[in-house]
Design a protein around this motif. Structure first.
Motif, PDB file in Angstrom:
ATOM      1  N   GLY A 100     -23.858 -18.784  17.745  1.00  0.00           N
ATOM      2  CA  GLY A 100     -24.633 -20.014  17.673  1.00  0.00           C
ATOM      3  C   GLY A 100     -23.955 -21.139  18.428  1.00  0.00           C
ATOM      4  N   GLY A 101     -24.375 -22.378  18.138  1.00  0.00           N
ATOM      5  CA  GLY A 101     -23.787 -23.542  18.789  1.00  0.00           C
ATOM      6  C   GLY A 101     -22.705 -24.154  17.924  1.00  0.00           C
ATOM      7  N   THR A 102     -22.069 -25.199  18.446  1.00  0.00           N
ATOM      8  CA  THR A 102     -21.001 -25.845  17.685  1.00  0.00           C
ATOM      9  C   THR A 102     -21.534 -26.558  16.446  1.00  0.00           C
ATOM     10  OG1 THR A 102     -21.191 -27.772  19.144  1.00  0.00           O
ATOM     11  CG2 THR A 102     -19.504 -26.148  19.697  1.00  0.00           C
ATOM     12  N   LYS A 103     -22.786 -27.040  16.530  1.00  0.00           N
ATOM     13  CA  LYS A 103     -23.371 -27.774  15.401  1.00  0.00           C
ATOM     14  C   LYS A 103     -24.297 -26.916  14.547  1.00  0.00           C
ATOM     15  CE  LYS A 103     -21.704 -31.807  16.809  1.00  0.00           C
ATOM     16  NZ  LYS A 103     -20.579 -32.453  16.093  1.00  0.00           N
ATOM     17  N   ASP A 104     -24.579 -25.709  15.008  1.00  0.00           N
ATOM     18  CA  ASP A 104     -25.485 -24.838  14.249  1.00  0.00           C
ATOM     19  C   ASP A 104     -24.991 -23.396  14.291  1.00  0.00           C
ATOM     20  OD1 ASP A 104     -26.006 -24.523  16.949  1.00  0.00           O
ATOM     21  OD2 ASP A 104     -28.162 -24.229  16.682  1.00  0.00           O
ATOM     22  N   VAL A 105     -23.810 -23.198  13.748  1.00  0.00           N
ATOM     23  CA  VAL A 105     -23.246 -21.843  13.727  1.00  0.00           C
ATOM     24  C   VAL A 105     -24.079 -20.958  12.804  1.00  0.00           C
ATOM     25  CG1 VAL A 105     -20.926 -22.709  14.205  1.00  0.00           C
ATOM     26  CG2 VAL A 105     -21.642 -22.376  11.839  1.00  0.00           C
ATOM     27  N   LYS A 106     -24.184 -19.699  13.184  1.00  0.00           N
ATOM     28  CA  LYS A 106     -24.971 -18.744  12.407  1.00  0.00           C
ATOM     29  C   LYS A 106     -24.029 -17.986  11.468  1.00  0.00           C
ATOM     30  CE  LYS A 106     -28.356 -20.043  14.996  1.00  0.00           C
ATOM     31  NZ  LYS A 106     -29.303 -21.079  14.484  1.00  0.00           N
ATOM     32  N   THR A 107     -24.026 -18.410  10.218  1.00  0.00           N
ATOM     33  CA  THR A 107     -23.098 -17.870   9.233  1.00  0.00           C
ATOM     34  C   THR A 107     -23.210 -16.354   9.109  1.00  0.00           C
ATOM     35  OG1 THR A 107     -23.264 -19.933   7.984  1.00  0.00           O
ATOM     36  CG2 THR A 107     -22.317 -18.056   6.844  1.00  0.00           C
ATOM     37  N   GLU A 108     -24.447 -15.831   9.154  1.00  0.00           N
ATOM     38  CA  GLU A 108     -24.625 -14.390   8.996  1.00  0.00           C
ATOM     39  C   GLU A 108     -24.019 -13.616  10.164  1.00  0.00           C
ATOM     40  OE1 GLU A 108     -28.060 -15.983  11.315  1.00  0.00           O
ATOM     41  OE2 GLU A 108     -26.976 -16.610   9.500  1.00  0.00           O
ATOM     42  N   ARG A 109     -24.076 -14.197  11.359  1.00  0.00           N
ATOM     43  CA  ARG A 109     -23.475 -13.529  12.526  1.00  0.00           C
ATOM     44  C   ARG A 109     -21.949 -13.488  12.385  1.00  0.00           C
ATOM     45  NH1 ARG A 109     -26.600 -16.191  17.747  1.00  0.00           N
ATOM     46  NH2 ARG A 109     -28.744 -15.906  16.991  1.00  0.00           N
ATOM     47  N   ILE A 110     -21.406 -14.606  11.910  1.00  0.00           N
ATOM     48  CA  ILE A 110     -19.957 -14.667  11.727  1.00  0.00           C
ATOM     49  C   ILE A 110     -19.518 -13.668  10.669  1.00  0.00           C
ATOM     50  CG2 ILE A 110     -18.068 -16.136  10.924  1.00  0.00           C
ATOM     51  CD1 ILE A 110     -19.493 -18.494  12.262  1.00  0.00           C
ATOM     52  N   ALA A 111     -20.227 -13.608   9.562  1.00  0.00           N
ATOM     53  CA  ALA A 111     -19.878 -12.666   8.495  1.00  0.00           C
ATOM     54  C   ALA A 111     -19.914 -11.227   8.996  1.00  0.00           C
ATOM     55  CB  ALA A 111     -20.831 -12.847   7.317  1.00  0.00           C
ATOM     56  N   ALA A 112     -20.906 -10.911   9.849  1.00  0.00           N
ATOM     57  CA  ALA A 112     -21.046  -9.547  10.361  1.00  0.00           C
ATOM     58  C   ALA A 112     -19.878  -9.147  11.259  1.00  0.00           C
ATOM     59  CB  ALA A 112     -22.360  -9.418  11.127  1.00  0.00           C
ATOM     60  N   LEU A 113     -19.230 -10.132  11.860  1.00  0.00           N
ATOM     61  CA  LEU A 113     -18.088  -9.855  12.735  1.00  0.00           C
ATOM     62  C   LEU A 113     -16.799  -9.638  11.951  1.00  0.00           C
ATOM     63  CD1 LEU A 113     -18.864 -12.411  15.598  1.00  0.00           C
ATOM     64  CD2 LEU A 113     -18.957  -9.903  15.753  1.00  0.00           C
ATOM     65  N   GLN A 114     -16.843  -9.874  10.646  1.00  0.00           N
ATOM     66  CA  GLN A 114     -15.700  -9.654   9.751  1.00  0.00           C
ATOM     67  C   GLN A 114     -14.418 -10.332  10.254  1.00  0.00           C
ATOM     68  OE1 GLN A 114     -16.003  -5.234   9.652  1.00  0.00           O
ATOM     69  NE2 GLN A 114     -16.533  -5.503   7.482  1.00  0.00           N
ATOM     70  N   PRO A 115     -14.464 -11.649  10.452  1.00  0.00           N
ATOM     71  CA  PRO A 115     -13.283 -12.357  10.967  1.00  0.00           C
ATOM     72  C   PRO A 115     -12.174 -12.452   9.920  1.00  0.00           C
ATOM     73  CG  PRO A 115     -14.936 -13.936  10.301  1.00  0.00           C
ATOM     74  CD  PRO A 115     -15.575 -12.572  10.181  1.00  0.00           C
ATOM     75  N   ASP A 116     -10.951 -12.586  10.406  1.00  0.00           N
ATOM     76  CA  ASP A 116      -9.839 -12.870   9.500  1.00  0.00           C
ATOM     77  C   ASP A 116      -9.246 -14.256   9.769  1.00  0.00           C
ATOM     78  OD1 ASP A 116      -8.552 -12.291  11.885  1.00  0.00           O
ATOM     79  OD2 ASP A 116      -7.785 -10.368  11.206  1.00  0.00           O
ATOM     80  N   LEU A 117      -9.829 -14.983  10.755  1.00  0.00           N
ATOM     81  CA  LEU A 117      -9.454 -16.371  11.014  1.00  0.00           C
ATOM     82  C   LEU A 117     -10.571 -17.033  11.806  1.00  0.00           C
ATOM     83  CD1 LEU A 117      -7.388 -18.737  10.987  1.00  0.00           C
ATOM     84  CD2 LEU A 117      -6.497 -17.828  13.163  1.00  0.00           C
ATOM     85  N   ILE A 118     -10.940 -18.241  11.387  1.00  0.00           N
ATOM     86  CA  ILE A 118     -11.947 -19.039  12.096  1.00  0.00           C
ATOM     87  C   ILE A 118     -11.287 -20.349  12.515  1.00  0.00           C
ATOM     88  CG2 ILE A 118     -14.175 -20.219  11.932  1.00  0.00           C
ATOM     89  CD1 ILE A 118     -14.894 -18.174   9.702  1.00  0.00           C
ATOM     90  N   ILE A 119     -11.460 -20.722  13.781  1.00  0.00           N
ATOM     91  CA  ILE A 119     -10.847 -21.948  14.297  1.00  0.00           C
ATOM     92  C   ILE A 119     -11.948 -22.950  14.614  1.00  0.00           C
ATOM     93  CG2 ILE A 119      -9.461 -22.944  16.146  1.00  0.00           C
ATOM     94  CD1 ILE A 119      -7.934 -20.327  16.273  1.00  0.00           C
ATOM     95  N   ALA A 120     -11.875 -24.135  13.980  1.00  0.00           N
ATOM     96  CA  ALA A 120     -12.924 -25.145  14.084  1.00  0.00           C
ATOM     97  C   ALA A 120     -12.333 -26.487  14.512  1.00  0.00           C
ATOM     98  CB  ALA A 120     -13.637 -25.280  12.737  1.00  0.00           C
TER      99      ALA A 120
END
Length: 272
Positions: free
Chosen positions: A62-82
């Motif tokens: 998604g974009g910086t102001k409208d991240v797609k939470t479900e897409r992020i969850a599906a990628l199984q991250p262990d760190l998110i940088i914001a």
């Protein structure tokens, strides 16, 4: 387990070396690339255009102001940088349910150095991060010397149209303007105030800088504005050089030096 406090004062804990990182910030995405984290970065935003290879191949969340939470969850991250400014607070808080979120908050060059060093520590790329910081420091030290005899020019830096918007003193762009020997006529303002043609005429800046982002100013905008501001020099400038606070800062000093030379050589030619 190691604890890391980000630039907003929030503390995360990591008991592993991050192997699946999500970046929500274009300038920090480029930094991750320059730190050598090609395999570790799992997802980026649609605005993360550098490096081009990642823009074409990495999963987009998604974009910086409208991240797609479900897409992020599906990628199984262990760190998110914001980033505090570029990302939405409520979205960042929601993402903490998925993985640790480390958030930067950058208004000065010193803040940028800290961010680069801290991300280097988080990802165990301290040596690479330190080299990048040293490179940037050397570049800005040289720039200061190169422009030491350059006269300050009053300016307004536009980031948006309809309405026109500029920048106050509590922004990273303001600090970069200072290194370029520009005096921000909106230094008394905060964040991103609106302005107008009438106000610009009253301020009568020597320079009007039109940024390439977030609004894509172009040559046609110079022509339109010049009619209302005949005595102001209007320039299109690379917004990434003024607002990206990651490893792109290694390129900024040379850009500012070249911009100054172009402006001043042109001014001398007009006078002669």
């Amino acid at each position: 387990m190691a604890l890391f406090t980000d630039q907003t004062g929030y503390t995360i804990s990591l008991d592993y070396l991050p192997k699946r990182i999500i970046s929500l910030v274009p300038s920090q995405t480029e930094l991750l690339f320059d730190l050598g984290l090609g395999e570790e970065v799992a997802g980026i935003t649609k605005f993360c255009i550098h490096p081009e290879k990642w823009f074409r191949t990495k999963a987009r969340i998604g974009g910086t102001k409208d991240v797609k939470t479900e897409r992020i969850a599906a990628l199984q991250p262990d760190l998110i940088i914001a980033n505090k400014e570029e990302n939405v607070k409520e979205q960042v808080e929601a993402l903490r349910e998925i993985a640790p979120v480390w958030t930067s908050d950058i208004n000065t060059l010193e803040d940028a150095y800290v961010m680069i060093e801290q991300i280097g520590i988080l990802t165990q790329k301290e040596a690479s991060a330190n080299r990048i910081v040293q490179n940037i420091k050397e570049g800005f030290a040289l720039l200061t010397t190169q422009l030491s005899n350059t006269k300050q020019k009053t300016c307004v830096y536009l980031i948006w149209k309809d309405p026109y918007m500029t920048i106050g003193s509590d922004t990273f762009i303001h600090e970069m303007l200072g290194y370029g020997k520009f005096t921000n006529l909106f230094a008394a303002a905060t964040r991103y105030p609106e302005t107008s043609i009438t106000q610009l005429q009253e301020l009568a800046p020597e320079m009007l800088l039109l940024s390439s982002e977030p609004y894509p100013f172009a040559e046609k905008h110079i022509q339109a504005l010049q009619q209302s501001l005949p005595d102001t020099r209007i320039e299109l400038v690379d917004g990434e050089m003024f607002s990206w606070y990651g490893s792109r800062l290694m390129q900024a000093p040379a850009y500012f030096c070249g911009l100054s030379e172009r402006i001043n050589s042109s001014s001398t030619a007009v006078k002669s």
